[in-house]
Design an enzyme around this catalytic site. Structure first.
Site, PDB file in Angstrom:
ATOM      1  N   ASP A 100       3.572  -4.084  -0.430  1.00 17.36           N
ATOM      2  CA  ASP A 100       2.206  -4.114  -0.571  1.00 17.36           C
ATOM      3  C   ASP A 100       1.846  -5.131  -1.255  1.00 17.36           C
ATOM      4  O   ASP A 100       1.683  -4.952  -2.836  1.00 17.36           O
ATOM      5  CB  ASP A 100       2.008  -2.660  -1.216  1.00 17.36           C
ATOM      6  CG  ASP A 100       0.568  -2.317  -0.870  1.00 17.36           C
ATOM      7  OD1 ASP A 100      -0.488  -3.336  -0.426  1.00 17.36           O
ATOM      8  OD2 ASP A 100       0.146  -1.162  -1.234  1.00 17.36           O
ATOM      9  N   CYS A 101       1.320  -6.047  -0.732  1.00 17.02           N
ATOM     10  CA  CYS A 101       1.118  -7.360  -1.523  1.00 17.02           C
ATOM     11  C   CYS A 101      -0.445  -7.836  -1.041  1.00 17.02           C
ATOM     12  O   CYS A 101      -0.890  -8.892  -1.952  1.00 17.02           O
ATOM     13  CB  CYS A 101       1.980  -8.552  -1.357  1.00 17.02           C
ATOM     14  SG  CYS A 101       3.805  -8.446  -1.723  1.00 17.02           S
ATOM     15  N   LYS A 102      -0.987  -7.302  -0.183  1.00 14.98           N
ATOM     16  CA  LYS A 102      -2.185  -7.556   0.351  1.00 14.98           C
ATOM     17  C   LYS A 102      -2.709  -9.006   0.471  1.00 14.98           C
ATOM     18  O   LYS A 102      -3.717  -9.638   0.038  1.00 14.98           O
ATOM     19  CB  LYS A 102      -3.266  -6.861  -0.587  1.00 14.98           C
ATOM     20  CG  LYS A 102      -2.911  -5.293  -0.260  1.00 14.98           C
ATOM     21  CD  LYS A 102      -4.064  -4.498  -1.116  1.00 14.98           C
ATOM     22  CE  LYS A 102      -3.938  -3.010  -0.842  1.00 14.98           C
ATOM     23  NZ  LYS A 102      -2.812  -2.586  -1.499  1.00 14.98           N
ATOM     24  N   ARG A 103      -1.758  -9.870   1.092  1.00  9.89           N
ATOM     25  CA  ARG A 103      -1.769 -11.393   1.008  1.00  9.89           C
ATOM     26  C   ARG A 103      -2.907 -11.966   1.954  1.00  9.89           C
ATOM     27  O   ARG A 103      -2.992 -11.001   2.850  1.00  9.89           O
ATOM     28  CB  ARG A 103      -0.612 -11.893   1.456  1.00  9.89           C
ATOM     29  CG  ARG A 103       0.604 -11.862   0.322  1.00  9.89           C
ATOM     30  CD  ARG A 103       0.269 -12.416  -1.002  1.00  9.89           C
ATOM     31  NE  ARG A 103       1.184 -12.493  -1.947  1.00  9.89           N
ATOM     32  CZ  ARG A 103       1.175 -12.043  -3.209  1.00  9.89           C
ATOM     33  NH1 ARG A 103       0.133 -11.033  -3.387  1.00  9.89           N
ATOM     34  NH2 ARG A 103       2.173 -11.934  -4.150  1.00  9.89           N
TER      35      ARG A 103
END
Length: 306
Positions: A100-103
């Site tokens: 979960d990095c939401k890049r």
């Protein structure tokens, strides 16, 4: 190798649950025995130990975990090294890992992010990544291409669980909300990445449990996309709120719970039964209770073992 959507469906059916355990280590909420050293090095070591022991507690119960990179990133390089070890450990335990990095970026930068995180040969080795789409459709293309090349997946933010999501996502353009327009684009990408005869593609969507009406709407808009559903548990979502996320066979959705499972030892009934000394047992018990609740009150009870 089967593509991500196929591997995900198989793993969920084998475990018989769509429960997704988020890994969100917060130093001040860890069991006291892990709070002995508050230096950056001490916190990083505690995060790694806590996360791996949490994985030990739930690996036989669920198919997927979701480490939240932000909690590790706040510790700098030591935290990121701990995160890398957690991802590796989870995969060694046979779990699929959604990082979960939401890049989100464009062009060569997005391509670099995709190559960094996705696939067995990448630096991080994640099976899947969360992605923000709000730089436009070209910001998603490099991630989709990497998914196809490496049999990995992405979950695109569509209608998120936070209270302020409506500031942008609920705005209407020509009579259509932004979240619904984004959902239509995600569906096109998901459909384009399906294998012949396959129901779901490599591109999924994040849709919060805190907005059950929109969740039902978006399940219809995105029949080819797995849904990652945050907001269960501590954010107020329950089994009835997430029921619409599933297809008739109980597939198509992962229901995330992070704090409610990570720190179950600190709340009742698990606090009285287990306490901090047996925090792993508390997390396992809370996970089993969530699994039972989803089986009882959602189509996940129809999952057929393979």
């Amino acid at each position: 190798m089967a593509n991500f959507a196929e591997r995900l469906a198989t793993a969920v059916q084998q475990k018989g649950t769509p429960t997704l355990v988020g890994i969100d280590p917060r130093f001040e909420q860890l069991p006291p025995a892990l709070q002995t050293d508050s230096s950056l090095a001490g916190q990083a070591a505690a995060f790694e130990k806590f996360s791996c022991e949490l994985i030990d507690a739930i690996a036989d119960l669920v198919a997927v975990v979701k480490p939240q990179a932000a909690f590790f990133e706040q510790l700098g390089p030591l935290g990121m090294a701990a995160l890398a070890k957690v991802v590796t450990y989870a995969r060694q335990k046979g779990l699929l890992v959604i990082l979960d990095c939401k890049r989100g970026d464009i062009g060569s930068t997005a391509e670099a992010y995709a190559k960094a995180y996705l696939g067995d040969d990448s630096a991080w080795g994640a099976d899947c990544l969360t992605v923000s789409p709000y730089l436009g459709d070209d910001s998603l293309t490099p991630f989709v291409d990497q998914c196809v090349a490496t049999d990995s997946g992405i979950f695109v933010l569509v209608k998120t669980s936070n209270p302020g999501s409506g500031t942008l996502q609920d705005l209407s353009i020509d009579g259509e909300t932004i979240y619904r327009r984004m959902a239509a684009h995600v569906e096109s990408l998901a459909a384009a990445t399906k294998n012949t005869g396959q129901q779901y593609g490599a591109v999924g969507a994040v849709v919060g449990a805190t907005y059950p009406e929109q969740l039902s709407e978006l399940r219809e808009v995105m029949p080819s996309a797995w849904l990652l559903v945050p907001g269960f548990g501590s954010q107020g979502g329950g089994p009835k709120d997430v029921a619409a996320a599933f297809d008739p066979n109980g597939l198509g959705a992962l229901i995330n719970n992070s704090r409610g499972l990570n720190f179950a030892f600190a709340k009742e009934p698990y606090k009285s039964q287990y306490g901090a000394a047996k925090w792993q047992d508390a997390s396992a018990a809370a996970t089993r209770d969530m699994i039972a609740a989803l089986k009882a009150d959602t189509p996940a009870g129809r999952l057929a073992a393979i």
